[in-house]
Design a protein around this motif. Structure first.
Motif, PDB file in Angstrom:
ATOM      1  N   ILE A  10      -9.864   0.226  -7.315  1.00 21.51           N
ATOM      2  CA  ILE A  10      -8.466  -0.189  -7.128  1.00 21.51           C
ATOM      3  C   ILE A  10      -7.870  -0.723  -8.425  1.00 21.51           C
ATOM      4  CG2 ILE A  10      -7.054  -2.000  -6.065  1.00 21.51           C
ATOM      5  CD1 ILE A  10      -8.473  -1.474  -3.458  1.00 21.51           C
ATOM      6  N   SER A  14      -4.843   1.140 -10.435  1.00 21.48           N
ATOM      7  CA  SER A  14      -3.610   0.410 -10.746  1.00 21.48           C
ATOM      8  C   SER A  14      -3.228   0.598 -12.206  1.00 21.48           C
ATOM      9  CB  SER A  14      -3.783  -1.075 -10.426  1.00 21.48           C
ATOM     10  OG  SER A  14      -4.034  -1.284  -9.053  1.00 21.48           O
ATOM     11  N   PHE A  37      -0.518   2.214  -4.078  1.00 20.77           N
ATOM     12  CA  PHE A  37      -0.347   1.025  -4.920  1.00 20.77           C
ATOM     13  C   PHE A  37       0.513  -0.027  -4.224  1.00 20.77           C
ATOM     14  CE2 PHE A  37       2.026  -1.188  -8.319  1.00 20.77           C
ATOM     15  CZ  PHE A  37       0.973  -1.715  -9.043  1.00 20.77           C
ATOM     16  N   PHE A  41      -3.194  -1.245  -1.717  1.00 20.40           N
ATOM     17  CA  PHE A  41      -4.006  -1.979  -2.683  1.00 20.40           C
ATOM     18  C   PHE A  41      -3.846  -3.505  -2.598  1.00 20.40           C
ATOM     19  CE2 PHE A  41      -4.351   1.752  -5.936  1.00 20.40           C
ATOM     20  CZ  PHE A  41      -5.092   2.454  -4.999  1.00 20.40           C
ATOM     21  N   PRO A  42      -2.611  -4.054  -2.594  1.00 19.83           N
ATOM     22  CA  PRO A  42      -2.493  -5.520  -2.587  1.00 19.83           C
ATOM     23  C   PRO A  42      -3.143  -6.160  -1.365  1.00 19.83           C
ATOM     24  CG  PRO A  42      -0.397  -4.490  -3.151  1.00 19.83           C
ATOM     25  CD  PRO A  42      -1.292  -3.399  -2.664  1.00 19.83           C
ATOM     26  N   VAL A  45      -7.269  -5.913  -1.585  1.00 21.71           N
ATOM     27  CA  VAL A  45      -7.959  -6.870  -2.458  1.00 21.71           C
ATOM     28  C   VAL A  45      -7.807  -8.289  -1.908  1.00 21.71           C
ATOM     29  CG1 VAL A  45      -7.776  -5.435  -4.524  1.00 21.71           C
ATOM     30  CG2 VAL A  45      -5.941  -7.051  -4.004  1.00 21.71           C
ATOM     31  N   SER A  66      -5.125  -4.599   5.732  1.00 26.35           N
ATOM     32  CA  SER A  66      -4.810  -4.162   4.367  1.00 26.35           C
ATOM     33  C   SER A  66      -3.394  -3.592   4.289  1.00 26.35           C
ATOM     34  CB  SER A  66      -5.827  -3.122   3.892  1.00 26.35           C
ATOM     35  OG  SER A  66      -7.112  -3.685   3.791  1.00 26.35           O
ATOM     36  N   SER A  70      -0.167  -5.813   2.738  1.00 24.88           N
ATOM     37  CA  SER A  70       0.533  -5.188   1.608  1.00 24.88           C
ATOM     38  C   SER A  70       2.041  -5.198   1.846  1.00 24.88           C
ATOM     39  CB  SER A  70       0.047  -3.747   1.417  1.00 24.88           C
ATOM     40  OG  SER A  70      -1.301  -3.719   1.002  1.00 24.88           O
ATOM     41  N   THR A  98       0.294  -4.982 -10.696  1.00 18.52           N
ATOM     42  CA  THR A  98      -0.946  -4.662 -11.406  1.00 18.52           C
ATOM     43  C   THR A  98      -1.745  -5.929 -11.694  1.00 18.52           C
ATOM     44  OG1 THR A  98       0.088  -2.720 -12.449  1.00 18.52           O
ATOM     45  CG2 THR A  98      -1.921  -3.560 -13.457  1.00 18.52           C
ATOM     46  N   ASN A 101      -3.215  -7.191  -8.375  1.00 22.22           N
ATOM     47  CA  ASN A 101      -4.389  -6.413  -7.962  1.00 22.22           C
ATOM     48  C   ASN A 101      -5.610  -6.739  -8.820  1.00 22.22           C
ATOM     49  OD1 ASN A 101      -2.853  -5.161  -5.999  1.00 22.22           O
ATOM     50  ND2 ASN A 101      -2.471  -3.320  -7.205  1.00 22.22           N
ATOM     51  N   GLY A 105      -8.507  -8.858  -7.274  1.00 22.93           N
ATOM     52  CA  GLY A 105      -9.677  -7.984  -7.223  1.00 22.93           C
ATOM     53  C   GLY A 105     -10.895  -8.638  -7.876  1.00 22.93           C
TER      54      GLY A 105
END
Length: 326
Positions: A10, A14, A37, A41-42, A45, A66, A70, A98, A101, A105
């Motif tokens: 991830i 990103s 994205f 993704f947000p 993580v 998830s 997000s 970014t 993440n 992450g």
């Protein structure tokens, strides 16, 4: 590394998206990756950092959370950016997500490393059946589960198609005239016979296709009768005509406005009086011109051009100019 493959992937994706947006903004990979994205993704993580242990949540709950988180996190980041000098723009949003993440992450990697029985995602058909209680479910429950899964994937596919194939925006052409200093002021409205006037003529194509534009410049003497609501054209002379081919120019709502095509246009008028200088713009072709009478088109059907311009049927620009004798 194998233990953290999902989180590392991830973070790497990103960063890859940042590269694609700057160097390949129209690529299909950028559109598909941008969808994940923002929508996955947000939340992934974040939920992994909160619940690193296997027993805390099952796979389906993690997947649902998830997507849900997000959808909550991205608007909150946008709300925060709204109160900063950068505002809600592409680059600030891209950088913020970014960084989010990457930082969350890394926290998730740390939390997973410290957990006794960490949750590590892995596709396993048997585990998936166990999650769905497939063996114990009735035929009706199995059918409903399959329909639900199909509906979820269909919704994701539809959303992806809508995002990657956006409906074209409004089609239009910019046609403008500026004074000699490049501003909407200081137009040459008073000249002497034979004196040179100068303006800047500009065109921008937002028609989503290549267009050949035809420009006609007319010197017109007319009056408008308010009682009868009619326009009387006494003289009409063709000053100039030219064409220019322009490709489609996307509208840049992020950066500063920039011209696509401009030219310094000079003209002079050899007849005293009060005149109107008309600039008419035609797309893909111009209507045929009849033969003038002693150079004057006032007694021909070419006057319909000016009447249509007055009614807004033709893209046009007009300058009122008083020409004095030397």
């Amino acid at each position: 590394m194998k233990k953290y493959w999902d989180l590392i992937t991830i973070i790497a994706l990103s960063l890859l998206l940042d590269f694609l947006i700057f160097y390949y903004p129209e690529s299909l990979a950028r559109k598909a990756l941008g969808l994940a994205f923002v929508l996955f993704f947000p939340g992934y993580v974040f939920i992994t950092a909160l619940f690193p242990k296997k027993k805390e949540l099952d796979n389906l709950e993690r997947l649902a959370l998830s997507f849900g988180l997000s959808i909550a996190i991205v608007p909150l980041i946008g709300l925060g950016l709204n109160y900063t000098p950068w505002g809600i723009r592409l680059i600030p949003i891209l950088v913020s997500l970014t960084v989010f993440n990457a930082i969350v992450g890394i926290i998730a990697i740390y939390r997973r490393a410290k957990a006794r029985e960490p949750w590590i995602p892995w596709i396993d058909i048997e585990k998936l059946k166990e999650e769905l209680e497939w063996d114990k479910a009735s035929k009706l429950d199995k059918a409903l589960t399959v329909i639900l899964i199909i509906a979820i994937f269909s919704s994701i596919a539809t959303l992806a198609y809508v995002i990657t194939h956006p409906k074209p925006g409004e089609k239009f052409t910019e046609f403008y005239i500026l004074g000699p200093n490049g501003k909407a002021a200081d137009y040459p409205t008073e000249l002497k016979v034979g004196e040179e006037g100068r303006v800047i003529l500009g065109i921008a194509n937002h028609e989503y296709r290549n267009v050949t534009y035809y420009v006609e410049v007319w010197l017109v003497n007319l009056t408008y009768d308010f009682e009868t609501n009619t326009t009387h054209i006494y003289n009409m002379y063709l000053m100039d005509r030219f064409n220019v081919n322009l490709p489609h120019k996307p509208i840049d709502i992020e950066g500063n406005w920039t011209p696509q095509w401009e030219t310094n246009y000079t003209f002079s008028i050899d007849k005293p009086g009060k005149w109107q200088l008309w600039f008419l713009l035609f797309k893909d072709g111009e209507p045929p011109l009849p033969e003038p009478i002693n150079g004057d088109y006032a007694q021909t059907n070419a006057t319909q051009r000016i009447l249509d311009a007055i009614d807004g049927k033709i893209l046009s620009l007009k300058l009122n100019i008083e020409v004095r004798k030397i």
